[in-house]
Write an enzyme that holds these catalytic residues in place. Structure first.
Site, PDB file in Angstrom:
ATOM      1  N   HIS A  45       0.828  -1.217   0.000  1.00  0.00           N
ATOM      2  CA  HIS A  45       0.000   0.000   0.000  1.00  0.00           C
ATOM      3  C   HIS A  45       0.855   1.256   0.000  1.00  0.00           C
ATOM      4  O   HIS A  45       0.503   2.249   0.643  1.00  0.00           O
ATOM      5  CB  HIS A  45      -0.970  -0.001   1.195  1.00  0.00           C
ATOM      6  CG  HIS A  45      -2.121  -0.931   0.994  1.00  0.00           C
ATOM      7  ND1 HIS A  45      -3.216  -0.608   0.246  1.00  0.00           N
ATOM      8  CD2 HIS A  45      -2.332  -2.194   1.432  1.00  0.00           C
ATOM      9  CE1 HIS A  45      -4.075  -1.629   0.232  1.00  0.00           C
ATOM     10  NE2 HIS A  45      -3.543  -2.614   0.946  1.00  0.00           N
ATOM     11  N   GLY A 135      -4.615 -11.962  -4.056  1.00  0.00           N
ATOM     12  CA  GLY A 135      -3.508 -11.060  -3.726  1.00  0.00           C
ATOM     13  C   GLY A 135      -2.249 -11.409  -4.511  1.00  0.00           C
ATOM     14  O   GLY A 135      -1.149 -10.996  -4.151  1.00  0.00           O
ATOM     15  N   SER A 138      -3.657 -11.634 -10.156  1.00  0.00           N
ATOM     16  CA  SER A 138      -4.255 -12.288 -11.332  1.00  0.00           C
ATOM     17  C   SER A 138      -4.917 -11.249 -12.238  1.00  0.00           C
ATOM     18  O   SER A 138      -4.924 -11.415 -13.461  1.00  0.00           O
ATOM     19  CB  SER A 138      -5.259 -13.355 -10.904  1.00  0.00           C
ATOM     20  OG  SER A 138      -6.295 -12.761 -10.172  1.00  0.00           O
ATOM     21  N   ASP A 182       2.276  -4.025  -9.568  1.00  0.00           N
ATOM     22  CA  ASP A 182       1.907  -5.338 -10.095  1.00  0.00           C
ATOM     23  C   ASP A 182       2.317  -5.465 -11.559  1.00  0.00           C
ATOM     24  O   ASP A 182       2.833  -6.500 -11.981  1.00  0.00           O
ATOM     25  CB  ASP A 182       0.391  -5.553  -9.970  1.00  0.00           C
ATOM     26  CG  ASP A 182      -0.066  -5.473  -8.517  1.00  0.00           C
ATOM     27  OD1 ASP A 182       0.798  -5.496  -7.627  1.00  0.00           O
ATOM     28  OD2 ASP A 182      -1.280  -5.389  -8.288  1.00  0.00           O
TER      29      ASP A 182
HETATM   30  C1  GLA Z   1      -2.952  -4.034  -5.122  1.00  0.00           C
HETATM   31  C2  GLA Z   1      -2.580  -2.930  -6.110  1.00  0.00           C
HETATM   32  C3  GLA Z   1      -1.097  -2.585  -6.000  1.00  0.00           C
HETATM   33  C4  GLA Z   1      -0.750  -2.287  -4.542  1.00  0.00           C
HETATM   34  C5  GLA Z   1      -1.234  -3.387  -3.620  1.00  0.00           C
HETATM   35  C6  GLA Z   1      -1.021  -3.066  -2.169  1.00  0.00           C
HETATM   36  O1  GLA Z   1      -2.296  -5.216  -5.476  1.00  0.00           O
HETATM   37  O2  GLA Z   1      -2.859  -3.337  -7.424  1.00  0.00           O
HETATM   38  O3  GLA Z   1      -0.808  -1.509  -6.845  1.00  0.00           O
HETATM   39  O4  GLA Z   1      -1.251  -1.049  -4.180  1.00  0.00           O
HETATM   40  O5  GLA Z   1      -2.616  -3.645  -3.814  1.00  0.00           O
HETATM   41  O6  GLA Z   1       0.331  -2.942  -1.905  1.00  0.00           O
END
Ligand code: GLA
Length: 395
Positions: A45, A135, A138, A182
């Site tokens: 986050h 988490g 995907s 991601d």
């Molecule tokens: C999701 C979001 C990322 C990041 C995480 C928390 O995966 O896509 O950009 O903010 O939450 O770290």
């Protein structure tokens, strides 16, 4: 003809190809793109505040087998997701109801709608061994796999910088506007390395080798964290609290705060949620820096401690954990894991535990015998696995 059982022995890419050939009755062998999931080791986050994070791609992925068409039609089918997708590659691209996987294909088309060289549609078949809403990214992997298929079908070869500038916005089409962590991890990770994203703009990545004897065990809480669903509101509210905190303290970015080491300013925030959010961001940024040092120095004890501290901050300050995630983390730590934390946005999904080659089996066994005991939906390959630092889709 291959049976369903023998198909499952094939790699995900081979499965996508085999399904494609069957479903589309293809005379030609299709192309294939494979986008891995990622596990975030630390830095949660904080990516959308432009602060460093350290994920790695994993061996589970989404593969799209495709062949360009002679017209603008896009057709897609999946072995896991219900229904078929069909629309012309002609803007505007309108989203269907939330949760419809066809939105990811439309999101890919929308993301690159400004490229006027995109004229060719495709037939595509998707296969995956990456658990969704866990988490493990995907959503980003699916968007990226379709995007790369669309771009390749049109002979467009974008740079990593172009892709990472466009994809986070593009993903908003399907759910949450996260940061770029991601997408960068899914595209640009290297096998055997953690992907330390030191800066998002300009993009600066340091690949930190993972010591041979370190292991990352991923355990799924079996609680679904659907980003396009209820999690979206939670995610956005945490993000908003951090933005307000920053504004009230008179800073323009968290990078300014972290650079000047002015955490004590938090005491000036009277709103508890904003204060905690501010403290999470600033302390997590420091933990990423220290965790990268620990990884470079092969200090697994220090690394593990930082992972656990990250979890505590996510649990107590940002309040994005759940009792199930806390239980997994605590059970893993009691069983001898060096560190453990929730990974990804939270509110369900997975935890990541750092272990040694010597103690991973006892941690895995303990989780298997306690947390997962008597849970019929538990599947060891999907819900309790050792994550291998893998190559991103462009590497
Ligand atoms: C999701 C979001 C990322 C990041 C995480 C928390 O995966 O896509 O950009 O903010 O939450 O770290």
């Amino acid at each position: 003809m291959q049976t369903h059982e023998s198909l499952s022995q094939l790699s995900v890419s081979e499965q996508a190809i085999t399904h494609f050939e069957r479903f589309f009755d293809a005379a030609k062998r299709p192309f294939v793109v494979a986008a891995p999931g990622r596990v975030n080791l630390i830095g949660e986050h904080i990516d959308y505040h432009g602060l460093p994070v350290m994920p790695m791609a994993i061996q589970k992925h989404i593969a799209v087998a495709f062949l360009p068409r002679k017209d603008r039609l896009i057709r897609a089918k999946s072995s896991q997701m219900v229904g078929a997708v069909e629309f012309p590659l002609t803007p505007p691209f309108l989203a269907c109801e939330a949760g419809n996987w066809g939105n990811y294909v439309r999101a890919a088309a929308q993301t690159f709608a400004s490229y006027d060289t995109l004229r060719t549609g495709f037939d595509a078949y998707v296969a995956s061994d990456l658990p969704s809403a866990a988490g493990l990214s995907s959503s980003s992997a699916l968007l990226i796999a379709f995007s790369l298929a669309l771009l390749q079908a049109n002979d467009v070869q974008p740079t990593l910088n172009e892709l990472t500038a466009l994809l986070p916005n593009g993903e908003q089409f399907v759910g949450t506007r996260g940061g770029a962590m991601d997408h960068i991890a899914v595209l640009a990770s290297r096998a055997g390395f953690a992907t330390l994203i030191r800066s998002f703009s300009p993009l600066e990545i340091e690949y930190v080798p993972i010591p041979q004897e370190w292991r990352f065990l991923v355990a799924h809480s079996l609680v679904i964290a659907e980003k396009s669903g209820a999690v979206r509101a939670q995610y956005n509210s945490r993000r908003e609290a951090r933005r307000r905190a920053l504004q009230k303290l008179g800073f323009e970015s968290y990078a300014q705060v972290v650079d000047r080491v002015v955490y004590s300013n938090a005491s000036m925030l009277s709103d508890e949620a904003e204060r905690d959010a501010f403290l999470h961001v600033t302390s997590e940024a420091r933990r990423v820096e220290h965790a990268a040092d620990a990884l470079r120095n092969r200090d697994i004890t220090g690394f593990g401690r930082l992972l656990y501290e990250s979890h505590v901050s996510l649990r107590d300050r940002l309040q994005v954990s759940l009792p199930e995630l806390d239980l997994l983390v605590n059970t893993a730590m009691d069983a001898g894991a060096t560190g453990a934390r929730l990974t990804g946005a939270g509110f369900g999904g997975c935890v990541v535990c750092v272990c040694t080659a010597a103690n991973i089996e006892q941690v895995r066994r303990r989780l298997f015998q306690t947390y997962f005991a008597g849970k019929p939906e538990f599947d060891p390959d999907t819900h309790l696995f050792v994550a291998q630092a893998s190559a991103g889709a462009l590497m």
